[in-house]
Every structure is written in C-alpha cells, then in structure tokens.
Design a protein around this motif. Structure first.
Motif, PDB file in Angstrom:
ATOM      1  N   ARG A   1       0.839  -1.216   0.000  1.00 52.21           N
ATOM      2  CA  ARG A   1       0.000   0.000   0.000  1.00 52.21           C
ATOM      3  C   ARG A   1       0.868   1.258   0.000  1.00 52.21           C
ATOM      4  O   ARG A   1       0.514   2.263  -0.624  1.00 52.21           O
ATOM      5  CB  ARG A   1      -0.920   0.005   1.220  1.00 52.21           C
TER       6      ARG A   1
ATOM      7  N   HIS B   1       4.184   1.478  -1.068  1.00 55.45           N
ATOM      8  CA  HIS B   1       5.153   1.585  -2.153  1.00 55.45           C
ATOM      9  C   HIS B   1       4.571   1.353  -3.558  1.00 55.45           C
ATOM     10  O   HIS B   1       5.228   1.650  -4.553  1.00 55.45           O
ATOM     11  CB  HIS B   1       6.296   0.592  -1.931  1.00 55.45           C
ATOM     12  N   HIS B   2       3.360   0.797  -3.642  1.00 55.66           N
ATOM     13  CA  HIS B   2       2.766   0.506  -4.963  1.00 55.66           C
ATOM     14  C   HIS B   2       1.295   0.918  -4.958  1.00 55.66           C
ATOM     15  O   HIS B   2       0.403   0.091  -5.200  1.00 55.66           O
ATOM     16  CB  HIS B   2       2.908  -0.985  -5.291  1.00 55.66           C
ATOM     17  N   LYS B   3       1.044   2.178  -4.690  1.00 54.07           N
ATOM     18  CA  LYS B   3      -0.334   2.661  -4.573  1.00 54.07           C
ATOM     19  C   LYS B   3      -1.122   2.481  -5.863  1.00 54.07           C
ATOM     20  O   LYS B   3      -2.339   2.329  -5.841  1.00 54.07           O
ATOM     21  CB  LYS B   3      -0.325   4.127  -4.142  1.00 54.07           C
ATOM     22  N   GLY B   4      -0.420   2.477  -6.981  1.00 49.44           N
ATOM     23  CA  GLY B   4      -1.103   2.354  -8.269  1.00 49.44           C
ATOM     24  C   GLY B   4      -1.734   1.002  -8.506  1.00 49.44           C
ATOM     25  O   GLY B   4      -2.578   0.865  -9.407  1.00 49.44           O
ATOM     26  N   LEU B   5      -1.352  -0.011  -7.717  1.00 51.64           N
ATOM     27  CA  LEU B   5      -1.892  -1.350  -7.976  1.00 51.64           C
ATOM     28  C   LEU B   5      -3.405  -1.390  -7.797  1.00 51.64           C
ATOM     29  O   LEU B   5      -4.095  -2.209  -8.414  1.00 51.64           O
ATOM     30  CB  LEU B   5      -1.204  -2.392  -7.093  1.00 51.64           C
TER      31      LEU B   5
ATOM     32  N   ARG C   1      -5.466   0.794  -8.761  1.00 48.70           N
ATOM     33  CA  ARG C   1      -6.136   1.372  -9.930  1.00 48.70           C
ATOM     34  C   ARG C   1      -6.131   0.397 -11.101  1.00 48.70           C
ATOM     35  O   ARG C   1      -6.755   0.664 -12.128  1.00 48.70           O
ATOM     36  CB  ARG C   1      -5.448   2.687 -10.328  1.00 48.70           C
ATOM     37  N   ASP C   2      -5.416  -0.695 -10.960  1.00 52.89           N
ATOM     38  CA  ASP C   2      -5.385  -1.743 -11.985  1.00 52.89           C
ATOM     39  C   ASP C   2      -6.318  -2.861 -11.537  1.00 52.89           C
ATOM     40  O   ASP C   2      -6.105  -3.483 -10.493  1.00 52.89           O
ATOM     41  CB  ASP C   2      -3.952  -2.258 -12.138  1.00 52.89           C
TER      42      ASP C   2
ATOM     43  N   ASN D   1      -5.568  -5.315  -8.460  1.00 54.80           N
ATOM     44  CA  ASN D   1      -6.411  -5.103  -7.291  1.00 54.80           C
ATOM     45  C   ASN D   1      -7.088  -6.408  -6.869  1.00 54.80           C
ATOM     46  O   ASN D   1      -7.131  -6.752  -5.685  1.00 54.80           O
ATOM     47  CB  ASN D   1      -7.462  -4.035  -7.606  1.00 54.80           C
TER      48      ASN D   1
END
Length: 511
Positions: free
Chosen positions: A209, A211-215, A217-218, A222
């Motif tokens: 959560r 270090h890879h907040k963009g995950l 949005r995928d 997700n």
C-alpha cells in the motif's frame, strides 16, 4: 497510528474483561474478534443497503436475511446496530442464543466471510460485561482502515505482554525489517506456512500500500491483492480466526487463511506455487517419521522441525521465488548430516543471499535463544556467489526481559521517520541493515571481516563444511597493549617491599 485517547479506550476494554472474570489474554482477543466481526457484518450490510437505495436497485448481497431464524428471532434484531440498544439481559440472550449460532450457520453454508467462525463460542460470562464491552467498542471509530489495523495490532501486542501466550508473536519491527529487505511486488504470491496472527502477511500488505499505490487502480492487480496474493497456514483454529480478522481489518478482503499442519500434510497442491515466503516457524521440536510429510523427508531426513520447515520452504517456492525466514542458530552450524545437507542445498543447489544475525534478547521474555534471518532464492541450479552477513547488535529495544524502547518513536524500526545519529545507531541497527543491504553486491564486498557487515564467497563457505554462522568468518581485532619492561616492574616491586619493611621497623620502634 493510534492516538493516546484510543489506546486508553482499548486499555479500558481489556481491563473490563479482566475485571469481569476473563483473565486468559487469548480468550479476550477471541471474544473481541467475534464482536468486531459481528459489527463488521452489520456495517457491510448497511453499505449494501445504502448502495441499493442510492441506485434504486435490489441489494446484491444480503448478510442478514429477511424474516426470522428457526428459533423465531428476526435476523434484523441480530444486527450490531440493533442489539447494542437492548437492555443487558436481552442483549446477552440475543448474542448468545441467536447471533453466535448464526455465525456458525454462515460457516456451514461455505461463505468465505465466515470460514473461520465454525467454532465460534460465546464465553462472556455476564450481561453486564457484554453490555459494557459493546458500549466501549461502539465508541471506537472503525471507518478508517489504518485505525482498524492499528487497533487490532495494539490488542495483539497485549497478548505478547501476557506471558507464554505471546510466544507465537514475532516482534513487529523484525517483521518489518524482513518485509523491507524482500520488497514485495504487486505480482507476488506470498505465503507464511506458520502464520499465527498473520503479522508477516499484514506487513507485506502494508508495504505494498505504501510503495505501490497504483496497484489498486489496476483491476487485475487489485483483484490479485484481495483474492490471490496472501496465503497463511496454521493448525490452531483460534489463531486462524485471529489471523483472518487481522487481514480483514487491514483491508484484505479474501486472504487464504486456512487450516493445515504444514509438516504433516502433503504439499502436492502447493508445490512451486509461491514467489515469496515470510515466516518465523516454530522450532526446537521433533516429529515422528510417521507423522511427517513424505515429500519433505525426500528433501531431508530428519525429525527436527526447524530443518523440516526449511525443506518445506524449498518445496513451496517456485523457481525464482525468494524467502526470508527466522531460524535458530543451530541451523547455521549444526553438525548432523541433515544440518549440513540443508546448508549445502541452500548454497550449492539454490542462491543463498544473506544471513542477518539477531541479538539473543529479541524474543525475550519468552525465549533467550539466538536466532538469525536467512534470505535465499530458489533456483534449482545454484547461483550463490557471495553471502552477505550482518551482525545486529541492537534492535532499538533493551535486550532484557523488560524489552523497553531505547530510541524515540520517530527513530524506531527499520525505516524511521527521522534519521539516526551515531549514538542512536548504537541502540538501533535496523536502518543500517536496510541501507547496507542495498550495497551488498557493491561497496559491502570491500568491507573488512572485522566490521558489522561483510561478505563471504561461496568457495570459502564450502571449504568450511558449509558452516553459516557469522562468528565462523568474523575477524576480531585485538588492540595492541603496551607493557612496561619486566625488569622495571620488578625493580619497582622491590623498592615497594623495602619501603614497607622500613615502615614496619619504624612502627616496631614506636611500640
């Protein structure tokens, strides 16, 4: 992070249980877990109702059915928001005679949400205690995921301070260190075969959560995060319930937390499945050959649990998968055939990355055993070149039974909010471990063996019969001490002797 006010409220709930006659900390956590779960069910149905009303559509999922159960109690009255307003005696009857049977029925129907509530038991002894605890829990806001997670971790910390029951808990800052060094990715499939309260899986999720907040949005990543990434085994149903709740409160919707005796079950369905293993398995025990999984004995023939777990990790990891696991020091230098076989396998058959030696007080007051973290990558084809060693001498807490924090909160842990000075480093080595880990294939190779960290070649390890203990390779530098010539010391002693004799003669003459 919990505020002082929230901590005080949790402490008050804990004290209420103790005053009400429940003194076993595991039982306190178990009953709190049930109550939090019941509250969560009500909140989830409320969200579904609001969504349906807003969209003008039927509810997609109804947790509490319409109508009444076989005992004539309306399901609507079993909801947290309804029974918390009842009189204590009526609330006690609803929760004990209807809500808990409802939880067990949900589990029998196979709903993943209630998988670990099969053995739910209501053991709060009096209506007064239930009313008091429900009222206190109602005052604690659980809307924010971070607050939920921190609240539960704080409760679990109370187990760790309660004697032998805390043995299964690995210190949270050590877990964070292992997660920080393995750096989980959004594609990882993570497993802890001795999951307990799921501390490693929770920490891995929090790392992602951050270090890879963009995950999130995928859509595919997700879904993988919530339904396919986290796997934990345990053979204690209480731990499964606590661990499952821990994952839910940290925002993981459907972690795979299930019953399995990791050393006795066959692993055909899980072999070569996971890309990351994080674990602190139970050790210093022995098993009979009859109860040990044959696929593990095929890797190493032993009854020792610490070696069997190492074999299990190699079995579960897929090629290219990596592991960070805590082992007792005996694994690193034990002289039995099985000990040497496991070490040779790690060094020659796979890629041994690092050995991080922990101070012996890390697990006090429950155990003073010396341990180390072993980092390795499964390759099935070797690959060990240099092995990085780090001698952790201070983890930020006192190494006695009190385990008091020695640095300010902002300077504690492996990734402190404020940089440490030389004085703080002497009390907390963990940030230095993280910094030097990143240089283990570069500048660290030039470090002298007398330093706190250094590397050792595979050839040297093989020549030492695969001994992996840090002290086997560390060089101790003795400072040269200058001594006066012996004749000068003897002359001084003789002079002192003459002086004493003269003093005695003077004393004798006076008498």
């Amino acid at each position: 992070m919990l505020t002082g006010e929230l901590r005080a409220k949790i402490d008050a709930i804990w004290d209420a249980f103790w005053a009400g006659g429940i003194a076993n900390p595991i039982e306190v956590i178990e009953q709190l877990t049930y109550l939090l779960f019941i509250r969560g069910l009500d909140e989830e149905q409320t969200r579904e109702e609001n969504k349906a009303n807003t969209l003008g559509l039927p509810m997609e999922r109804r947790i509490f059915p319409e109508g009444a159960n076989a005992r004539g109690m309306a399901y609507e009255r079993m909801r947290w928001s309804r029974f918390q307003n009842e009189e204590p005696a009526e609330m006690f009857a609803i929760v004990g005679e209807h809500v808990f049977p409802f939880l067990r029925e949900m589990a029998q129907e196979g709903t993943a949400h209630a998988e670990h509530m099969k053995g739910a038991r209501f053991t709060i002894p009096t209506p007064g205690l239930l009313d008091k605890v429900v009222g206190m829990l109602a005052d604690i806001p659980l809307v924010d995921r971070d607050t939920k997670g921190d609240l539960y971790e704080y409760m679990l910390g109370k187990i760790a301070s309660a004697g032998q029951n805390g043995q299964f808990r690995t210190p949270r800052h050590i877990i964070k260190l292992m997660v920080e060094l393995t750096a989980p990715t959004p594609q990882d499939v993570i497993c802890d075969p001795a999951s307990g309260t799921c501390g490693f899986l929770v920490a891995a999720g929090e790392y992602l959560r951050a270090h890879h907040k963009g995950l999130f949005r995928d859509a595919a990543l997700n879904r993988h995060f919530h339904h396919g990434m986290f796997h934990g085994y345990d053979f204690d149903q209480t731990m499964l319930r606590i661990g499952s709740m821990n994952m839910q409160l940290h925002g993981v919707e459907a972690a795979d937390i299930r019953y399995r005796d990791s050393l006795s079950s066959s692993h055909g369905d899980d072999a070569d499945r996971y890309s990351l293993i994080l674990a602190n398995p139970p050790f210093a025990g022995s098993l009979d050959y009859e109860t040990t999984a044959s696929d593990l004995l095929a890797i190493v023939k032993t009854k020792k649990t610490e070696l069997l777990f190492m074999a299990l990790f190699l079995k579960l990891l897929k090629p290219g998968g990596r592991a960070a696991v805590i082992v007792p020091d005996g694994v690193l230098f034990g002289s039995s055939t099985a000990h040497r076989a496991i070490r040779r396998m790690l060094v020659d058959g796979h890629k041994l990355d690092a050995i991080v030696k922990l101070p012996s007080g890390v697990f006090r007051p429950y155990a003073g055993v010396s341990t180390a973290i072993v980092f390795f990558t499964k390759t099935n084809s070797g690959g060990t070149d240099h092995v990085w060693f780090y001698d952790v001498q201070a983890d930020g807490m006192s190494l006695d039974d009190k385990r008091q924090t020695l640095v300010p909160e902002e300077k504690f842990g492996p990734v402190p909010r404020v940089a440490l000075g030389a004085e703080e480093h002497a009390r907390n080595n963990l940030p230095d471990v993280v910094a030097r880990w990143k240089q283990r294939a570069g500048a660290e190779r030039a470090n002298p063996r007398s330093g706190q960290s250094f590397t050792v070649t595979r050839e040297e390890i093989a020549a030492a019969d695969y001994d992996l203990s840090l002290n086997r390779y560390k060089e101790v530098v003795h400072e040269a001490a200058e001594h006066r010539p012996p004749k000068e010391i003897i002359a001084e002693l003789l002079a002192l002797e003459d002086e004493i004799a003269a003093g005695l003669k003077e004393l004798e003459a006076m008498l």
